[in-house]
Design a protein around this motif. Structure first.
Motif, PDB file in Angstrom:
ATOM      1  N   VAL A   1      -1.187   9.066  -5.694  1.00 25.34           N
ATOM      2  CA  VAL A   1      -0.917   8.798  -4.293  1.00 25.34           C
ATOM      3  C   VAL A   1      -2.146   8.103  -3.732  1.00 25.34           C
ATOM      4  O   VAL A   1      -3.279   8.512  -3.997  1.00 25.34           O
ATOM      5  CB  VAL A   1      -0.636  10.104  -3.512  1.00 25.34           C
ATOM      6  N   VAL A   2      -1.929   7.021  -2.974  1.00 25.97           N
ATOM      7  CA  VAL A   2      -3.054   6.273  -2.408  1.00 25.97           C
ATOM      8  C   VAL A   2      -2.812   6.006  -0.929  1.00 25.97           C
ATOM      9  O   VAL A   2      -1.670   5.930  -0.463  1.00 25.97           O
ATOM     10  CB  VAL A   2      -3.281   4.926  -3.131  1.00 25.97           C
ATOM     11  N   GLU A   3      -3.900   5.890  -0.197  1.00 23.55           N
ATOM     12  CA  GLU A   3      -3.868   5.424   1.187  1.00 23.55           C
ATOM     13  C   GLU A   3      -4.856   4.284   1.283  1.00 23.55           C
ATOM     14  O   GLU A   3      -6.006   4.414   0.878  1.00 23.55           O
ATOM     15  CB  GLU A   3      -4.269   6.526   2.169  1.00 23.55           C
ATOM     16  N   VAL A   4      -4.405   3.156   1.792  1.00 23.22           N
ATOM     17  CA  VAL A   4      -5.253   1.985   1.969  1.00 23.22           C
ATOM     18  C   VAL A   4      -5.287   1.670   3.457  1.00 23.22           C
ATOM     19  O   VAL A   4      -4.252   1.653   4.112  1.00 23.22           O
ATOM     20  CB  VAL A   4      -4.691   0.776   1.180  1.00 23.22           C
ATOM     21  N   LEU A   5      -6.487   1.445   3.996  1.00 21.31           N
ATOM     22  CA  LEU A   5      -6.631   1.058   5.392  1.00 21.31           C
ATOM     23  C   LEU A   5      -6.970  -0.423   5.446  1.00 21.31           C
ATOM     24  O   LEU A   5      -7.979  -0.866   4.895  1.00 21.31           O
ATOM     25  CB  LEU A   5      -7.740   1.872   6.058  1.00 21.31           C
ATOM     26  N   LEU A   6      -6.108  -1.206   6.098  1.00 18.97           N
ATOM     27  CA  LEU A   6      -6.279  -2.649   6.180  1.00 18.97           C
ATOM     28  C   LEU A   6      -6.517  -3.055   7.631  1.00 18.97           C
ATOM     29  O   LEU A   6      -5.833  -2.559   8.532  1.00 18.97           O
ATOM     30  CB  LEU A   6      -5.025  -3.362   5.669  1.00 18.97           C
ATOM     31  N   PRO A   7      -7.461  -3.980   7.880  1.00 21.34           N
ATOM     32  CA  PRO A   7      -7.584  -4.515   9.235  1.00 21.34           C
ATOM     33  C   PRO A   7      -6.274  -5.212   9.609  1.00 21.34           C
ATOM     34  O   PRO A   7      -5.845  -6.150   8.939  1.00 21.34           O
ATOM     35  CB  PRO A   7      -8.739  -5.507   9.131  1.00 21.34           C
ATOM     36  N   ALA A   8      -5.610  -4.738  10.635  1.00 21.55           N
ATOM     37  CA  ALA A   8      -4.262  -5.204  10.964  1.00 21.55           C
ATOM     38  C   ALA A   8      -4.219  -6.683  11.328  1.00 21.55           C
ATOM     39  O   ALA A   8      -3.209  -7.341  11.093  1.00 21.55           O
ATOM     40  CB  ALA A   8      -3.694  -4.366  12.097  1.00 21.55           C
ATOM     41  N   ASP A   9      -5.306  -7.226  11.865  1.00 25.03           N
ATOM     42  CA  ASP A   9      -5.287  -8.636  12.251  1.00 25.03           C
ATOM     43  C   ASP A   9      -5.550  -9.576  11.076  1.00 25.03           C
ATOM     44  O   ASP A   9      -5.507 -10.779  11.229  1.00 25.03           O
ATOM     45  CB  ASP A   9      -6.284  -8.897  13.375  1.00 25.03           C
ATOM     46  N   ARG A  10      -5.794  -9.028   9.879  1.00 27.60           N
ATOM     47  CA  ARG A  10      -6.061  -9.864   8.698  1.00 27.60           C
ATOM     48  C   ARG A  10      -4.959  -9.775   7.646  1.00 27.60           C
ATOM     49  O   ARG A  10      -5.078 -10.368   6.576  1.00 27.60           O
ATOM     50  CB  ARG A  10      -7.374  -9.426   8.033  1.00 27.60           C
ATOM     51  N   HIS A  11      -3.919  -9.001   7.904  1.00 29.54           N
ATOM     52  CA  HIS A  11      -2.891  -8.786   6.887  1.00 29.54           C
ATOM     53  C   HIS A  11      -1.491  -8.896   7.473  1.00 29.54           C
ATOM     54  O   HIS A  11      -1.272  -8.636   8.650  1.00 29.54           O
ATOM     55  CB  HIS A  11      -3.057  -7.394   6.248  1.00 29.54           C
ATOM     56  N   GLU A  12      -0.574  -9.275   6.621  1.00 31.09           N
ATOM     57  CA  GLU A  12       0.840  -9.306   6.975  1.00 31.09           C
ATOM     58  C   GLU A  12       1.565  -8.461   5.944  1.00 31.09           C
ATOM     59  O   GLU A  12       1.366  -8.623   4.742  1.00 31.09           O
ATOM     60  CB  GLU A  12       1.351 -10.742   6.917  1.00 31.09           C
ATOM     61  N   LEU A  13       2.379  -7.555   6.405  1.00 33.12           N
ATOM     62  CA  LEU A  13       3.078  -6.639   5.520  1.00 33.12           C
ATOM     63  C   LEU A  13       4.527  -7.081   5.388  1.00 33.12           C
ATOM     64  O   LEU A  13       5.210  -7.282   6.388  1.00 33.12           O
ATOM     65  CB  LEU A  13       3.003  -5.214   6.071  1.00 33.12           C
ATOM     66  N   LYS A  14       4.979  -7.267   4.146  1.00 33.02           N
ATOM     67  CA  LYS A  14       6.360  -7.635   3.890  1.00 33.02           C
ATOM     68  C   LYS A  14       6.946  -6.623   2.913  1.00 33.02           C
ATOM     69  O   LYS A  14       6.320  -6.271   1.918  1.00 33.02           O
ATOM     70  CB  LYS A  14       6.458  -9.036   3.267  1.00 33.02           C
ATOM     71  N   ASP A  15       8.144  -6.170   3.185  1.00 32.51           N
ATOM     72  CA  ASP A  15       8.842  -5.225   2.320  1.00 32.51           C
ATOM     73  C   ASP A  15      10.083  -5.895   1.747  1.00 32.51           C
ATOM     74  O   ASP A  15      10.721  -6.707   2.411  1.00 32.51           O
ATOM     75  CB  ASP A  15       9.274  -3.981   3.083  1.00 32.51           C
ATOM     76  N   ALA A  16      10.434  -5.542   0.532  1.00 33.99           N
ATOM     77  CA  ALA A  16      11.670  -6.023  -0.088  1.00 33.99           C
ATOM     78  C   ALA A  16      12.341  -4.842  -0.764  1.00 33.99           C
ATOM     79  O   ALA A  16      11.696  -4.084  -1.497  1.00 33.99           O
ATOM     80  CB  ALA A  16      11.360  -7.098  -1.102  1.00 33.99           C
ATOM     81  N   TYR A  17      13.612  -4.661  -0.491  1.00 32.19           N
ATOM     82  CA  TYR A  17      14.362  -3.558  -1.062  1.00 32.19           C
ATOM     83  C   TYR A  17      15.571  -4.131  -1.794  1.00 32.19           C
ATOM     84  O   TYR A  17      16.481  -4.654  -1.159  1.00 32.19           O
ATOM     85  CB  TYR A  17      14.825  -2.585   0.028  1.00 32.19           C
ATOM     86  N   PRO A  18      15.587  -4.031  -3.126  1.00 29.87           N
ATOM     87  CA  PRO A  18      16.738  -4.559  -3.877  1.00 29.87           C
ATOM     88  C   PRO A  18      17.998  -3.746  -3.571  1.00 29.87           C
ATOM     89  O   PRO A  18      17.936  -2.525  -3.415  1.00 29.87           O
ATOM     90  CB  PRO A  18      16.323  -4.415  -5.331  1.00 29.87           C
ATOM     91  N   ILE A  19      19.113  -4.425  -3.479  1.00 30.76           N
ATOM     92  CA  ILE A  19      20.386  -3.767  -3.242  1.00 30.76           C
ATOM     93  C   ILE A  19      21.105  -3.651  -4.572  1.00 30.76           C
ATOM     94  O   ILE A  19      21.373  -4.652  -5.239  1.00 30.76           O
ATOM     95  CB  ILE A  19      21.228  -4.550  -2.224  1.00 30.76           C
ATOM     96  N   ALA A  20      21.395  -2.423  -4.963  1.00 33.60           N
ATOM     97  CA  ALA A  20      22.034  -2.191  -6.264  1.00 33.60           C
ATOM     98  C   ALA A  20      23.531  -2.242  -6.175  1.00 33.60           C
ATOM     99  O   ALA A  20      24.143  -2.152  -5.196  1.00 33.60           O
ATOM    100  CB  ALA A  20      21.593  -0.854  -6.818  1.00 33.60           C
TER     101      ALA A  20
END
Length: 54
Positions: free
Chosen positions: A35-54
């Protein structure tokens, strides 16, 4: 918002938000391996999620 120490380590101002990202790796039976927690400066990163549909 970052603590004084977090802002210093990330070379960012204390008035900019952090983006916490949590992740977990599991084995085939679903038992957690890491298990990990990463802290990213919010103004330097863009978060994209992808969820495959089965």
């Amino acid at each position: 918002m970052p603590s004084t120490d977090e802002a210093k380590q990330l070379a960012m101002p204390k008035n900019r938000p952090l983006l916490p990202v949590f992740g977990a790796a599991r084995d085939a039976s679903g038992r957690p391996l890491a298990v990990v927690e990463v802290l990213l400066p919010a103004d330097r990163h863009e978060l994209k999620d992808a969820y495959p549909i089965a």
